[in-house]
Scaffold this active site. Structure first.
Site: not given
Ligand code: AP5
Length: 222
Positions: A88, A13, A160, A127, A171
């Site tokens: 979410r 994402k 992270r 990552r 998660r």
């Molecule tokens: P990346 O693009 O960083 O993946 P992502 O889908 O954004 O994954 P996240 O782990 O950041 O999502 P998340 O939803 O857990 O985290 P968030 O920060 O929102 O890619 C990941 C890796 O893969 C990278 O190394 C990249 O280079 C590689 N990659 C990507 N695409 C690729 C491809 N096509 N091919 C090869 N490699 C690739 O949330 C963190 C925390 O915040 C949550 O756990 C929770 O505690 C809180 N939080 C966030 N939103 C909410 C909410 N709405 N409600 C409550 N708590 C929340």
């Protein structure tokens, strides 16, 4: 226009949102970034967010919804918004709908990124993020030129807190629990498109741009 990008952790994402920002005229609001900024503050709110975030749990809706709606309201109102990681849960989706309705708006498109569980787990484990500029790398799929250092500014790369194996499992379990109902909430409005995210980032971005173009959002020339 308001677009939501959703999918399991590691589906890309954030990576896609960064690519899309370069191709489309939109503002990127990532709930993870908003909550990480709150987590970094030495306040009651920061400590509360840290407790949930570091364990890989969802931060309570009361906090998350308030912070994201505030971030949306800080935009000019005439810009297209890409929401990444929010909503979410159905409760968050309903809160978003109410906030957008106040501005006579709604959600125009939902992009669901789909990738196998083994793929997303491997991506999360690999990552690394730059402490200085936040650029995202992957030791397997997008390694930096020099191990441990950002290509852009030489900043230290870190893993992270919630990319540790136990937090990753938690998660992904939460995502599996919430995702079906959340998708159903938007699917019945006919605005969900599923994109295969188990391909190169550029291929995935091209597909998403085609979907958005198909829905009438003006696409900026590169
Ligand atoms: P990346 O693009 O960083 O993946 P992502 O889908 O954004 O994954 P996240 O782990 O950041 O999502 P998340 O939803 O857990 O985290 P968030 O920060 O929102 O890619 C990941 C890796 O893969 C990278 O190394 C990249 O280079 C590689 N990659 C990507 N695409 C690729 C491809 N096509 N091919 C090869 N490699 C690739 O949330 C963190 C925390 O915040 C949550 O756990 C929770 O505690 C809180 N939080 C966030 N939103 C909410 C909410 N709405 N409600 C409550 N708590 C929340």
């Amino acid at each position: 226009m308001n677009i939501i990008i959703l999918g399991p952790q590691g589906s890309g994402k954030g990576t896609q949102a960064t690519n899309l920002k370069e191709r489309l005229n939109l503002v990127h609001i990532a709930s993870g970034d908003v909550l990480r900024a709150a987590r970094a503050s030495d306040t009651e709110l920061g400590r509360e967010v840290r407790r949930y975030y570091d364990a890989g749990e969802l931060v309570p809706d009361a906090i998350t919804v308030r912070l994201i709606i505030e971030a949306i309201r800080r935009t000019s109102g005439s810009e297209s918004i890409l929401l990444d990681g929010f909503p979410r849960t159905v409760a968050q989706a309903e809160a978003l709908e109410r906030a957008l309705m106040d501005a006579n708006e709604g959600v125009d498109a939902v992009i669901e990124l789909q990738a196998p569980l083994e793929t997303v787990k491997a991506r999360l484990a690999g990552r690394r993020i730059c402490r200085v500029c936040g650029a995202v790398y992957n030791v397997n799929t997008k390694p930096p030129r020099a191990p441990g250092a950002c290509d852009l500014d030489g900043g230290e790369l870190y893993q992270r807190e919630d990319d540790r194996p136990e937090a990753i499992e938690r998660r992904l379990a939460i995502w599996a629990r919430e995702n079906e109902q959340l998708l159903a909430f938007y699917a019945c409005k006919g605005i969900v498109t599923t994109v295969d995210a188990d391909r190169s980032p550029v291929e995935v971005t091209d597909d998403i741009v085609a979907v958005i173009e198909g829905r009438g959002l003006p696409v900026a020339k590169r």
